[in-house]
Enzyme design. Sequence first.
Site, PDB file in Angstrom:
ATOM      1  CG  HIS A 484      -2.103  -0.792   1.211  1.00 50.90           C
ATOM      2  ND1 HIS A 484      -3.441  -0.531   1.203  1.00 50.90           N
ATOM      3  CD2 HIS A 484      -2.172  -2.121   0.642  1.00 50.90           C
ATOM      4  CE1 HIS A 484      -4.004  -1.538   1.007  1.00 50.90           C
ATOM      5  NE2 HIS A 484      -3.431  -2.556   0.609  1.00 50.90           N
ATOM      6  CD  GLU A 503      -4.077   2.123  -0.120  1.00 50.93           C
ATOM      7  OE1 GLU A 503      -5.058   2.437   0.610  1.00 50.93           O
ATOM      8  OE2 GLU A 503      -3.073   2.726   0.252  1.00 50.93           O
ATOM      9  CD  GLU A 509      -6.756   4.417   3.259  1.00 51.34           C
ATOM     10  OE1 GLU A 509      -6.385   3.767   3.979  1.00 51.34           O
ATOM     11  OE2 GLU A 509      -5.903   4.856   2.358  1.00 51.34           O
TER      12      GLU A 509
END
Lengths: 703, 703
Positions: A484, A503, A509
């Site tokens: 990520h 990511e 998120e």
Amino acid sequence: MKRQNIYILLFALLTYFGVAAQQLSSPDGDVIMEFSLNSEGNPVYQIAFKNQEAMKSSKLGFTLKESENLDGDFTLVDSETSTFNETWKPVWGEESEIKNHYNELLVRLKQESTERFMNIRFRVFDEGVAFRYEFPEQPNLGHFIIEDEKTQFAMTGDHTAFWIPGDYDTQEYDYTESRLSEIRGLMEESITENLSQNPFSSTGVQTSLMMKTDDGLYINIHEAALIDFSVLHLELDDKNMVFNAWLTPDVQGTKSYMITPANTPWRTVMVSDDARDILASRMTYNLNEPCALEDTSWIKPVKYVGVWWEMITGKSSWAYTNDFKAVKLGVTDYGKAKPNGTHAANNKRVKELIDFAALHGFDGVLVEGWNVGWEDWYGHSKDYVFDFVTPYPDFNVDEIHAYAKTKGVEMIMHHETSSSVRNYERHLDEAYQFMKDHGYNAVKSGYVGDILPRGENHYSQWMINHYQYAIEKAADYKIMVNAHEAVRPTGIARTYPNLIGNESARGTEYQAFGGSKPNHVTVLPFTRLIGGPMDYTPGIFEMDISKLNPNNNSNVNSTIANQLALYVTMYSPLQMAADLPENYNKFLDAFQFIKDVAVDWDKSVYLEAEPGSYITIARKAKGTNNWFVGNVNGKQIRQSKISLNFLDKGKKYMATIYADAKDANYKTNPQAYTIKKMKVTSKSKLSLNSVEGGGYAISIIEE
Amino acid sequence: MKRQNIYILLFALLTYFGVAAQQLSSPDGDVIMEFSLNSEGNPVYQIAFKNQEAMKSSKLGFTLKESENLDGDFTLVDSETSTFNETWKPVWGEESEIKNHYNELLVRLKQESTERFMNIRFRVFDEGVAFRYEFPEQPNLGHFIIEDEKTQFAMTGDHTAFWIPGDYDTQEYDYTESRLSEIRGLMEESITENLSQNPFSSTGVQTSLMMKTDDGLYINIHEAALIDFSVLHLELDDKNMVFNAWLTPDVQGTKSYMITPANTPWRTVMVSDDARDILASRMTYNLNEPCALEDTSWIKPVKYVGVWWEMITGKSSWAYTNDFKAVKLGVTDYGKAKPNGTHAANNKRVKELIDFAALHGFDGVLVEGWNVGWEDWYGHSKDYVFDFVTPYPDFNVDEIHAYAKTKGVEMIMHHETSSSVRNYERHLDEAYQFMKDHGYNAVKSGYVGDILPRGENHYSQWMINHYQYAIEKAADYKIMVNAHEAVRPTGIARTYPNLIGNESARGTEYQAFGGSKPNHVTVLPFTRLIGGPMDYTPGIFEMDISKLNPNNNSNVNSTIANQLALYVTMYSPLQMAADLPENYNKFLDAFQFIKDVAVDWDKSVYLEAEPGSYITIARKAKGTNNWFVGNVNGKQIRQSKISLNFLDKGKKYMATIYADAKDANYKTNPQAYTIKKMKVTSKSKLSLNSVEGGGYAISIIEE
């Protein structure tokens, strides 16, 4: 067929060219690339698609530091054409076989004044054009430093683009849909906050960049096989609608250090008049080297749950205590610390997750916040921030490992580096060995915050080199990596299929950080996913985040049906069911789709696609006759009409359709869905309504 | 005794002070340190020696980045005094027992406006004053970033100094002797070229800085226990003759990142009216932590020869071939390369060295240029420059290892990092393991050229952290380290005695690069050697470098007798006989001293010393009754008169005296020496002439 027309068109185009013009067409003849040298000896290229100009004459080359530039004074030494056609089998993917078919042109150029040589290798696929620069070993060019890449992508008009701000440190932006000419005016509002960010220009955008022309051509610019080179951004000359390559600088403003023999990454321009071709293209993977790993038997797609969303929403904490102003690993005494009572990565909670995973057939459980150091993990430019092997007092690695094993569930490791990259590299061997010793076969790594070595950028050559180092070392340990905040993928997973996820875009998120645009997921497959899978972490059922954390008023801009569809539309061999077990338990009928859906596929059929508006994909689960269909919808309610003619003729299937209820609304009524079962065959046709930010998911099981 | 006078003096000094003045005296009472807070709440200190003001009132503190400064508004919370007296045994050293005796004052300060706490710990030894800043764990100070250290060292006059230019990347300068007021005018000519250098100010100088006052006081400023902090330089305010601390910045201009609880390194000010006290002082070691290694049995002093001087002089090459414009490790094919015929690290030459070492009783053989990559090893900011495990085609590691073993000689490894520090850290485990697998127990490491991560400095916190990392990891592998171009030592070898050497100053190599000043070695023990031993690589017998390489007209500005003396005056547990066997074979009678001289000692007696002029030291070889005496002489011919009263009374000894011949001259007749044998006792007195750049060496063997 149309070949004649094209030649006529090209003749017209050719009048712009100086010397040595050469054409290269795609296997199906629809795409034509023209290369030539102009009167100043600049290499130039242009692209046509089905008799249409798709890219105007665009220059190629480099400026160098402390050396003559490599952007002109070239003559053609010779050139070579060839055809390549093979089928290869990916370790995981959207299909079990990938066709790699292209025509190739290699032009060998000599810069007369310096007697230096530079080659350009073009490949034309049915879906577009790729090229890279190659610098052979030679007497007059050994070490050189790229100051700027001068590659141009000259647009034919003021196209509509789906773009995010060019930035050296983050891709976590919402996409803006606008005309190219509107980018400058929209840039400031498009640059939302991030813990590490470094935008560079009011017309700078990132790749992969998705565009649509007024004539209905879909154009996508990206790069492939980014190895030991800095990331390609695009800077728009919005007077002339020409994108100029803009490489990510290092701390000293340098772009890339090169040693001959060397190649740049591939620059890719996909072109089609059907948006589905962009999604179906495997150009990016095909431009990467074949698998470098002899044994890939240990690489397996993973469906997982985790201790994560509760921290993202602010319901729980990564940190164990609030006692410490600062943590000094090896000095700070956690034994004396007062637990803050919100630390989620504790034995009890993790066992609940393991139980839930086992009950519902998930492969793994991710736990973040298990290791000491989270009390001051970002914002301090901290060097020794984590050691990756020391658990908090309330997390017993051995006990959890043993418990998970009895339940047939694998634990997924988490390595937040806080971008302290030297520290991570120093601990990498020990951290990976610790994983193997405790039964972890996959790691989610994170690069939050500004890079250490200080002044480096997330996307500079230094860091590209690091991400690759971590992937290759992980392969030595037979560890799968899901990185990520690392660089967005460029198809490297073909060569290193242990890179099972990244990511590198605005993930779920952000739905807990104020929300993403409801059509976000109708853009991502055209942009971020071009280079490889995203760990998007879908499956949120509770859209009102204040239900988890009263202090967080964020809304997940999506319906439950849309969330289910993501398991099909957002292809990834790594799929999380990101919400809390407590929330799934309230909607176990809908949750059934997440349990059923596959994470690896034999075949994918792209049924409907329009960037920013809708995507509908059908995929056949690997080694079965079961199909899964996903539809995600953009900003307007829409009727999706699909034929199930991809099903085997004569076979009977039971379809379960998870759709938006009529009154579903991503803001006010996101949990309104319907579930309908019906028998279907290859002759079936379906017509389904999806609301704004909505969609549907279908499982089709052979009877 | 004189204590009364001092108190009177101090009373006078105290009139300058604001509040909370506190005194601390040395165990012998000669040194007095005064601490107080002035009216702005600035901590200040001053030093007196035997009734003389040695350092005027000087401020203490820091400015911080993005935070209130820590340089004023302090009040005294409390203070604590104590006395410490112990004797410890170093693993190696100038004596087998070291006395650590000091009085200590700890002042606890509170900054009223911010409620932050800073302590200052002073220690006063008979030879001077040391202090460090301590930042306890506290609610209002966790992470902080030092922008500048505001420590002052206020001189009492325009002293004579032996200085080198302040620089963030090199210490390899010739010393300039001048008044403080003359530094500015002499700076430009003092900055000679180096492959990596970064001078910062026209009055900036490095520590350890040696000074002499007109009243005959010797003052030395340095630091001790430099761990995870940037290097201290000094910037002279030459109007007021005040040195201000000047920390080495990192790539972003930041000095040091701190996390409480934290201490700075010690700042040391030695004071004496006898220059010999400066050489005899162990303050720097005493301020470091005791040995951190449980087992030190594997750490052994080493006398060695090597394949090195022939490359330094340009007679041979590190590189194997001249074929490559650039080397890409793993790609470049050395098998196809044409050897250049000058590569010294080949099996034949190395075996000659092993034979020579075995014949003359040396412990080890260093080989540089044994591993692939030397063709483009510096000047290219190259990342992957060496892998530290792949030998050149003409160097067989296993064969050499086996051969050396049969001869009872150990091979010494060489790791040139080219300052590509990430690359070195990535390979460190493998490189150290490779050493152990092939019988290497010591490594000479090198940091030539600009640092990678790019923009970092050799002496910034980032790099201090790295050198320490390499030392500690080497200890894990039981490997001894001799780091060249690394930070100058600050006594860390007490804690990690596997750090058996450093270069970190202008070594003998410069005698082949144009020469050093003939009195260079009469300065180094007062400056560079204060923090630990130097791998100075003495023992050059052929001073006319053109004899080795017709294209090199450098002269070694030294006599053979001076070269012999260095084995005594330049203390090091690691001593090279740096010249070629061919040259030693011409002067085997003089070479005998190098064969005889010890590298570890029970006792050292400092007979004569004046910085820049002369040094005469007698040392007793560890575990024997044999003594070795060395005298190095500066710029004028001088008669050295010494008494041998350090010898055991009543015992008889045979002395062999290697001295400059009458007509010796470091330029025109450097090889003119005499060797005389005579019986001596503790009553003997000797009077010997040393020429400019000359000296003498004596072995005194018990009969």
